[in-house]
Design a protein around this motif. Structure first.
Motif, PDB file in Angstrom:
ATOM      1  N   LYS A 117     -39.657  81.755  -7.454  1.00  0.00           N
ATOM      2  CA  LYS A 117     -40.911  82.641  -7.827  1.00  0.00           C
ATOM      3  C   LYS A 117     -40.132  83.877  -8.933  1.00  0.00           C
ATOM      4  CE  LYS A 117     -40.645  85.507  -3.944  1.00  0.00           C
ATOM      5  NZ  LYS A 117     -41.490  86.160  -2.693  1.00  0.00           N
ATOM      6  N   PHE A 118     -38.769  83.860  -8.949  1.00  0.00           N
ATOM      7  CA  PHE A 118     -38.180  84.709  -9.675  1.00  0.00           C
ATOM      8  C   PHE A 118     -37.624  84.336 -10.918  1.00  0.00           C
ATOM      9  CE2 PHE A 118     -37.477  86.423  -5.302  1.00  0.00           C
ATOM     10  CZ  PHE A 118     -38.047  87.501  -5.371  1.00  0.00           C
ATOM     11  N   PHE A 119     -37.817  82.842 -11.061  1.00  0.00           N
ATOM     12  CA  PHE A 119     -37.225  81.952 -12.381  1.00  0.00           C
ATOM     13  C   PHE A 119     -35.632  82.426 -12.717  1.00  0.00           C
ATOM     14  CE2 PHE A 119     -41.703  82.459 -12.616  1.00  0.00           C
ATOM     15  CZ  PHE A 119     -42.134  81.238 -12.799  1.00  0.00           C
ATOM     16  N   GLN A 120     -35.005  82.818 -11.780  1.00  0.00           N
ATOM     17  CA  GLN A 120     -33.668  82.959 -11.767  1.00  0.00           C
ATOM     18  C   GLN A 120     -32.702  81.726 -12.052  1.00  0.00           C
ATOM     19  OE1 GLN A 120     -32.367  85.550  -8.587  1.00  0.00           O
ATOM     20  NE2 GLN A 120     -30.517  86.272  -9.673  1.00  0.00           N
ATOM     21  N   ARG A 121     -32.032  81.828 -12.981  1.00  0.00           N
ATOM     22  CA  ARG A 121     -30.981  80.435 -13.114  1.00  0.00           C
ATOM     23  C   ARG A 121     -29.706  80.975 -13.086  1.00  0.00           C
ATOM     24  NH1 ARG A 121     -34.443  78.332 -10.443  1.00  0.00           N
ATOM     25  NH2 ARG A 121     -36.141  77.568 -11.454  1.00  0.00           N
ATOM     26  N   LYS A 122     -29.461  82.123 -13.044  1.00  0.00           N
ATOM     27  CA  LYS A 122     -28.084  82.613 -13.060  1.00  0.00           C
ATOM     28  C   LYS A 122     -27.748  83.480 -11.688  1.00  0.00           C
ATOM     29  CE  LYS A 122     -26.425  84.050 -17.423  1.00  0.00           C
ATOM     30  NZ  LYS A 122     -26.067  85.057 -18.476  1.00  0.00           N
ATOM     31  N   PHE A 123     -26.669  82.980 -11.217  1.00  0.00           N
ATOM     32  CA  PHE A 123     -26.441  83.487  -9.698  1.00  0.00           C
ATOM     33  C   PHE A 123     -25.069  83.950  -9.613  1.00  0.00           C
ATOM     34  CE2 PHE A 123     -29.647  80.535  -8.965  1.00  0.00           C
ATOM     35  CZ  PHE A 123     -30.818  81.378  -8.472  1.00  0.00           C
ATOM     36  N   PHE A 124     -24.564  85.138  -9.039  1.00  0.00           N
ATOM     37  CA  PHE A 124     -23.391  85.661  -8.775  1.00  0.00           C
ATOM     38  C   PHE A 124     -23.148  85.676  -7.316  1.00  0.00           C
ATOM     39  CE2 PHE A 124     -24.501  87.376 -12.728  1.00  0.00           C
ATOM     40  CZ  PHE A 124     -23.365  87.345 -13.433  1.00  0.00           C
ATOM     41  N   ILE A 125     -21.891  84.910  -6.692  1.00  0.00           N
ATOM     42  CA  ILE A 125     -21.920  84.791  -5.453  1.00  0.00           C
ATOM     43  C   ILE A 125     -20.412  85.196  -5.124  1.00  0.00           C
ATOM     44  CG2 ILE A 125     -23.590  83.095  -4.961  1.00  0.00           C
ATOM     45  CD1 ILE A 125     -21.078  81.227  -4.435  1.00  0.00           C
ATOM     46  N   PHE A 126     -20.071  85.821  -3.891  1.00  0.00           N
ATOM     47  CA  PHE A 126     -18.559  86.191  -3.710  1.00  0.00           C
ATOM     48  C   PHE A 126     -17.739  84.993  -3.734  1.00  0.00           C
ATOM     49  CE2 PHE A 126     -15.166  86.647  -0.465  1.00  0.00           C
ATOM     50  CZ  PHE A 126     -14.764  87.791  -0.738  1.00  0.00           C
ATOM     51  N   ALA A 127     -16.614  85.397  -4.645  1.00  0.00           N
ATOM     52  CA  ALA A 127     -15.410  84.600  -4.710  1.00  0.00           C
ATOM     53  C   ALA A 127     -14.199  85.420  -3.885  1.00  0.00           C
ATOM     54  CB  ALA A 127     -15.140  84.390  -6.175  1.00  0.00           C
TER      55      ALA A 127
END
Length: 173
Positions: A99-109
């Motif tokens: 529903k947010f149309f988000q296609r870029k994500f940042f996750i912990f590295a």
């Protein structure tokens, strides 16, 4: 019975699901995934009734992804009727955030780095201010709605998803 497991993120998540209801679970924020996965499997009821295993292969925590995969492979080798379904962090985040149309994500590295995940690539970048989190409550309470996020995988081809080759042992020059 289904088993969902994800130890590639900051939390160790494992749940036994029967008739689309969680009947036994663990949801703990920890750096020590090995200890948590051992505790989970020591206490899981009716381990022999698991027929389908769903696992997130990362990217994320190197040790977390490897240890969960080790346990999943062992269970499947002990019971050849178990089917393993895999997904990756990007697919989980995308399916849970439509529903947010988000296609870029940042996750912990690492402490100073994040993974930048898109549908085309995974890169390590300088720490992003807000890292994306998988909504495990939504996933587990509606698990059957997200089954299309997973793909049936053969035991021989199971590998964690890495953003870059892991450093094992001494630093190479």
């Amino acid at each position: 019975m289904k088993l969902f497991i994800d130890s590639s993120q900051s939390r160790f998540i494992a749940a036994l699901i029967e008739n689309n209801k969680v009947i036994f679970s663990s949801n703990i924020e920890t750096k020590y995934k090995v200890e948590e996965i051992i505790k989970f499997f020591e206490n899981v009821p009716n381990l022999h009734n698991i027929h389908n295993i769903y696992i997130n292969l990362g990217p994320g925590s190197f040790t977390g992804a490897r240890i969960a995969l080790l346990y999943v492979r062992t269970l499947a080798q002990l019971n050849n009727k178990i089917k393993i379904y895999t997904t990756n962090t990007y697919s989980l985040l995308s399916s849970l955030n439509k529903k947010f149309f988000q296609r870029k994500f940042f996750i912990f590295a690492t402490k100073n780095k994040s993974y930048l995940l898109t549908n085309k690539s995974v890169k390590i970048v300088n720490k992003h201010a807000k890292e994306s989190q998988i909504n495990y409550d939504l996933l587990l309470s509606n698990f059957d709605k997200f089954l299309n996020t997973f793909t049936l995988s053969s035991l021989e081809n199971l590998q964690p998803t890495y953003a870059s080759q892991p450093q094992i042992g001494e630093i190479k020059k």
